[in-house]
Write a protein that holds these residues in place. Structure first.
Motif, PDB file in Angstrom:
ATOM      1  N   SER A 157       0.839  -1.192   0.000  1.00 43.74           N
ATOM      2  CA  SER A 157       0.000   0.000   0.000  1.00 43.74           C
ATOM      3  C   SER A 157       0.879   1.249   0.000  1.00 43.74           C
ATOM      4  O   SER A 157       2.067   1.191   0.345  1.00 43.74           O
ATOM      5  CB  SER A 157      -0.903   0.020   1.232  1.00 43.74           C
ATOM      6  N   ARG A 209       0.684   3.773   2.061  1.00 44.53           N
ATOM      7  CA  ARG A 209       1.098   4.079   3.440  1.00 44.53           C
ATOM      8  C   ARG A 209       2.322   3.249   3.847  1.00 44.53           C
ATOM      9  O   ARG A 209       3.249   3.765   4.483  1.00 44.53           O
ATOM     10  CB  ARG A 209      -0.066   3.820   4.395  1.00 44.53           C
ATOM     11  N   ARG A 210       2.334   1.988   3.463  1.00 47.49           N
ATOM     12  CA  ARG A 210       3.478   1.118   3.791  1.00 47.49           C
ATOM     13  C   ARG A 210       4.734   1.603   3.081  1.00 47.49           C
ATOM     14  O   ARG A 210       5.828   1.624   3.665  1.00 47.49           O
ATOM     15  CB  ARG A 210       3.155  -0.322   3.395  1.00 47.49           C
ATOM     16  N   LEU A 211       4.611   1.997   1.820  1.00 49.18           N
ATOM     17  CA  LEU A 211       5.764   2.503   1.074  1.00 49.18           C
ATOM     18  C   LEU A 211       6.290   3.806   1.674  1.00 49.18           C
ATOM     19  O   LEU A 211       7.502   4.010   1.759  1.00 49.18           O
ATOM     20  CB  LEU A 211       5.375   2.721  -0.396  1.00 49.18           C
ATOM     21  N   GLN A 212       5.365   4.667   2.107  1.00 51.73           N
ATOM     22  CA  GLN A 212       5.786   5.918   2.742  1.00 51.73           C
ATOM     23  C   GLN A 212       6.527   5.650   4.046  1.00 51.73           C
ATOM     24  O   GLN A 212       7.531   6.296   4.352  1.00 51.73           O
ATOM     25  CB  GLN A 212       4.567   6.808   3.010  1.00 51.73           C
ATOM     26  N   ARG A 213       6.021   4.652   4.796  1.00 53.34           N
ATOM     27  CA  ARG A 213       6.684   4.319   6.063  1.00 53.34           C
ATOM     28  C   ARG A 213       8.088   3.779   5.806  1.00 53.34           C
ATOM     29  O   ARG A 213       9.037   4.121   6.513  1.00 53.34           O
ATOM     30  CB  ARG A 213       5.846   3.303   6.842  1.00 53.34           C
ATOM     31  N   MET A 214       8.242   2.952   4.780  1.00 55.33           N
ATOM     32  CA  MET A 214       9.553   2.414   4.442  1.00 55.33           C
ATOM     33  C   MET A 214      10.505   3.530   4.006  1.00 55.33           C
ATOM     34  O   MET A 214      11.703   3.473   4.271  1.00 55.33           O
ATOM     35  CB  MET A 214       9.416   1.380   3.319  1.00 55.33           C
ATOM     36  N   TYR A 250      10.936   6.013   7.590  1.00 55.99           N
ATOM     37  CA  TYR A 250      11.174   5.513   8.945  1.00 55.99           C
ATOM     38  C   TYR A 250      12.233   4.419   8.941  1.00 55.99           C
ATOM     39  O   TYR A 250      12.313   3.613   8.013  1.00 55.99           O
ATOM     40  CB  TYR A 250       9.863   5.010   9.575  1.00 55.99           C
ATOM     41  N   THR A 267      13.760   1.044   9.753  1.00 51.18           N
ATOM     42  CA  THR A 267      13.080  -0.243   9.926  1.00 51.18           C
ATOM     43  C   THR A 267      13.432  -0.915  11.254  1.00 51.18           C
ATOM     44  O   THR A 267      12.603  -1.601  11.837  1.00 51.18           O
ATOM     45  CB  THR A 267      13.430  -1.196   8.767  1.00 51.18           C
ATOM     46  N   GLY A 304      11.843   1.963  14.122  1.00 48.12           N
ATOM     47  CA  GLY A 304      10.559   2.634  13.934  1.00 48.12           C
ATOM     48  C   GLY A 304      10.641   4.141  14.054  1.00 48.12           C
ATOM     49  O   GLY A 304       9.636   4.851  13.913  1.00 48.12           O
TER      50      GLY A 304
END
Length: 205
Positions: free
Chosen positions: A1, A3-8, A11, A13, A16
């Protein structure tokens, strides 16, 4: 998704925490939004972290890193309460992991350089206290470089670079903590010019 790509992308890993890219954006936002507000960037290097990780191994290292991040977060929250103005609840200081043993804090809502100095002293004191982990008593060997906002950087990259220059100077300072000064920038530029001249001379043979 998305959101997951933005977090990667923004942030770290392992912890966090926001990474270098996210921290740079946070500093940019502060400089653009706060106007005349005083802030500070603190870059923290845990000098002994890599040696400790080598000694305890990968699995234990992951557990220890989680514990260290917890200590960092607790220290920053406690210092916020002691140093920042009442508005700090709206915009608490932000902790990030830049790389390996390098972390950073963006403190806003400071009343001036004196608050930044007190923040740095309390941070150094908190992080250099020995703590128990498993059967070990560990000292992280924290070194801190700081740059004031907006005085020491009109943009995020400059502010972070200046805090890193202060960090390099702090490693040979008895207090293990240093604020950026213009002389540090001059010394760094002179060193770069010398290295360029040396490379050119070697290439000419």
């Amino acid at each position: 998704s998305i959101r997951r790509l933005q977090r990667m992308a923004y942030y770290d890993t392992a912890t966090g925490l926001p990474n270098h890219e996210r921290f740079t954006r946070d500093v940019t936002d502060f400089l653009e939004e706060e106007g005349s507000e005083t802030g500070a960037v603190f870059v923290i290097r845990l000098d002994r972290l890599e040696r400790i990780f080598d000694a305890v191994g990968q699995d234990a290292g992951d557990e220890l890193l989680t514990r260290i991040v917890g200590r960092l977060s607790q220290a920053v929250r406690a210092i916020d309460r002691m140093v920042l103005t009442e508005a700090c609840a709206e915009r608490p200081s932000r902790l990030a992991r830049l790389r390996n043993g390098d972390f950073a804090v963006l403190a806003s809502r400071l009343r001036g350089p004196e608050d930044a100095g007190r923040f740095a002293q309390l941070l150094a004191s908190a992080l250099n206290q020995p703590f128990d982990w498993r059967e070990h008593k560990l000292v992280l060997g924290a070194v801190i470089g700081a740059a004031l906002l907006p005085a020491d950087g009109a943009d995020a990259d400059t502010a972070i670079r200046h805090a890193m220059l202060a960090l390099a100077a702090a490693r040979t300072d008895a207090a293990r903590m240093k604020f950026f000064t213009k002389s540090l920038d001059r010394e760094a530029n002179a060193q770069l010019a010398f290295e360029r001249e040396m490379r050119a001379a070697l290439e000419r043979g």
